[in-house]
Design a protein around this motif. Structure first.
Motif, short mmCIF file in Angstrom:
data_model
loop_
_atom_site.label_atom_id
_atom_site.label_comp_id
_atom_site.label_asym_id
_atom_site.label_seq_id
_atom_site.Cartn_x
_atom_site.Cartn_y
_atom_site.Cartn_z
N LYS A 190 0.88 -1.18 0.00
CA LYS A 190 0.00 0.00 0.00
C LYS A 190 0.91 1.22 0.00
O LYS A 190 1.78 1.34 0.86
N HIS A 191 0.71 2.09 -0.97
CA HIS A 191 1.65 3.20 -1.16
C HIS A 191 0.87 4.48 -1.47
O HIS A 191 0.03 4.50 -2.36
N GLY A 192 1.17 5.55 -0.73
CA GLY A 192 0.52 6.83 -0.96
C GLY A 192 1.52 7.96 -0.92
O GLY A 192 2.66 7.80 -0.42
N GLY A 193 1.11 9.11 -1.44
CA GLY A 193 2.01 10.25 -1.41
C GLY A 193 1.28 11.57 -1.64
O GLY A 193 0.19 11.60 -2.21
N VAL A 194 1.89 12.65 -1.14
CA VAL A 194 1.41 14.00 -1.38
C VAL A 194 2.62 14.88 -1.64
O VAL A 194 3.74 14.59 -1.19
N GLY A 195 2.41 15.97 -2.39
CA GLY A 195 3.52 16.86 -2.68
C GLY A 195 3.06 18.25 -3.06
O GLY A 195 1.89 18.47 -3.41
N VAL A 196 3.99 19.20 -2.98
CA VAL A 196 3.70 20.59 -3.35
C VAL A 196 4.97 21.21 -3.92
O VAL A 196 6.08 20.89 -3.50
N ALA A 197 4.79 22.08 -4.91
CA ALA A 197 5.90 22.85 -5.47
C ALA A 197 5.43 24.30 -5.62
O ALA A 197 4.34 24.55 -6.15
N VAL A 198 6.25 25.23 -5.14
CA VAL A 198 5.89 26.65 -5.14
C VAL A 198 6.98 27.45 -5.85
O VAL A 198 8.12 27.52 -5.37
N PRO A 199 6.66 28.06 -6.99
CA PRO A 199 7.66 28.90 -7.66
C PRO A 199 7.73 30.29 -7.04
O PRO A 199 6.72 30.84 -6.60
N TYR A 200 8.95 30.84 -7.02
CA TYR A 200 9.14 32.20 -6.51
C TYR A 200 10.35 32.80 -7.23
O TYR A 200 11.48 32.48 -6.90
N GLY A 201 10.07 33.60 -8.25
CA GLY A 201 11.16 34.15 -9.04
C GLY A 201 11.96 33.04 -9.70
O GLY A 201 11.38 32.12 -10.30
N PRO A 202 13.29 33.05 -9.56
CA PRO A 202 14.11 31.99 -10.16
C PRO A 202 14.15 30.70 -9.34
O PRO A 202 14.84 29.76 -9.71
N PHE A 203 13.40 30.69 -8.22
CA PHE A 203 13.43 29.52 -7.33
C PHE A 203 12.13 28.73 -7.43
O PHE A 203 11.06 29.29 -7.70
N THR A 204 12.22 27.43 -7.17
CA THR A 204 11.05 26.58 -6.97
C THR A 204 11.29 25.76 -5.72
O THR A 204 12.29 25.03 -5.62
N PHE A 205 10.39 25.87 -4.76
CA PHE A 205 10.49 25.16 -3.49
C PHE A 205 9.57 23.93 -3.55
O PHE A 205 8.41 24.04 -3.93
N ALA A 207 8.24 20.07 -1.71
CA ALA A 207 8.12 19.16 -0.57
C ALA A 207 7.27 17.98 -1.00
O ALA A 207 6.23 18.14 -1.64
N ASN A 208 7.74 16.78 -0.65
CA ASN A 208 7.07 15.57 -1.08
C ASN A 208 7.19 14.51 0.02
O ASN A 208 8.28 14.33 0.59
N TYR A 209 6.10 13.83 0.32
CA TYR A 209 6.12 12.79 1.35
C TYR A 209 5.47 11.53 0.79
O TYR A 209 4.36 11.57 0.24
N LEU A 210 6.18 10.41 0.92
CA LEU A 210 5.70 9.12 0.46
C LEU A 210 5.60 8.16 1.64
O LEU A 210 6.43 8.18 2.54
N LYS A 211 4.59 7.32 1.63
CA LYS A 211 4.37 6.35 2.71
C LYS A 211 4.10 4.98 2.09
O LYS A 211 3.18 4.82 1.28
N ALA A 212 4.91 3.98 2.47
CA ALA A 212 4.77 2.64 1.90
C ALA A 212 4.73 1.60 3.01
O ALA A 212 5.58 1.60 3.89
#
Length: 318
Positions: A190-205, A207-212
């Protein structure tokens, strides 16, 4: 010498044909080989099922305004959902593509009579699968079912997967998939995950979490791995993108099976199809660290110790 530093080495064929009323037919054939020796890359298919020529894709399908339906061996929608939010975009070396794969291998790749599913290859590629994909506004999603092929059962040897990505001012991703045992129908993975990416100017931040979670074919718990990835991409020149990523992977059932990792890399796009890359990883491994908590393709470099790895290469796409 290592193969496939930032992407796997792939050769394939694809085609598309217009039918009528906006309907299209398509096919994909994709093989995976190692550039350092020319051999086909090994697969994570169940023991005794052979080595597929077209490991990554061998499928046909139809598409239209209503979405697409794909039949055959194909990428699952769960991993695809997180490509934009995983700390290093699931690069082939030094990323959580390995926490993903190794946590969906051991519980399904056994011999007959052991933990086994003949339709799963490391939770990324699925045999005998039907997948529906569609884009609704800013949301792209996929639903997959790999048919078990077991007489009298719709669950034994089957797998199902969901994945969705929202692309707007930020990118959000979510997934879940289940891989069932060939004989007992137990949820071996059983495998799940969530993630987010936030751009800000020349940067992209990112975060990603996976659970298995892994179980035996009888339902006994084996492992429960959480994999956290945090990353920052910095486009510091038009042709240069630097990335700093932090990974902390740990099996809650086996607390000494853990790794803490820092990765620093830079990709130089010499031209759109050619990238020169350098990437370095510092891996601090627990005293019982295993493949399940590794970000390194070859596994833990030194169990119970720290190690620093350097990888320099050239990536060419055509």
């Amino acid at each position: 010498m290592e193969t496939s530093g930032i992407t796997p080495t792939i050769i394939g064929f694809k085609g598309e044909r217009d039918l009528e009323d906006g309907l299209k037919a398509f096919f994909n054939l994709e093989a995976h080989f190692d550039l350092n020796n020319g051999m086909f890359h090994g697969s994570g298919d169940a023991d005794g099922t052979g080595s597929p020529l077209f490991r990554r894709q061998a499928n046909i399908g139809l598409s239209g305004d209503w979405g697409s339906v794909t039949l055959g061996r194909q990428y699952g929608p769960a991993l695809l959902a997180h490509v934009g939010t995983e700390a290093r975009g699931f690069k082939e070396q030094f990323s959580n593509v390995y926490a993903w794969a190794y946590n969906q291998y051991a519980a399904t790749a056994g011999a007959v009579g052991a933990e086994r599913n003949t339709n799963n290859d490391v939770g990324i590629f699925f045999n005998n699968a039907v997948q529906y994909r569609h884009t609704l506004g800013p949301v792209n999603f996929g639903v997959l079912w790999a048919l078990g092929g077991k007489s009298g059962s719709t669950t034994e040897n089957s797998a199902w997967a969901l994945g969705a990505t929202y692309t707007g001012p930020v990118t959000l991703s979510a997934s879940y998939q289940v891989i069932k045992d060939e004989d007992t129908g137990n949820n071996n993975v059983k495998h799940g995950g969530v993630g987010v990416a936030v751009p800000y100017g020349p940067f992209t931040f990112k975060a990603n979490y996976l659970k298995a979670t892994n179980e035996t074919r009888a339902g006994a718990k084996v492992s429960d791995v959480g994999a956290l990835g945090l990353g920052i991409d910095w486009k510091w020149r038009p042709k240069h993108t630097a990335t700093v990523a932090y990974y902390h992977n740990k099996d809650d059932r086996n607390p000494d099976d853990k790794t803490t990792n820092i990765v620093i890399s830079n990709d130089y796009a010499i031209r759109p199809d050619t990238t020169l890359y350098v990437q370095m990883a510092h891996v601090d491994a627990g005293s019982a660290a295993t493949l399940k908590t590794s970000i390194v393709a070859a596994g833990i470099p030194a169990v119970g110790e720290s190690a620093t790895l350097l990888n320099v290469g050239l990536n060419f796409a055509f």
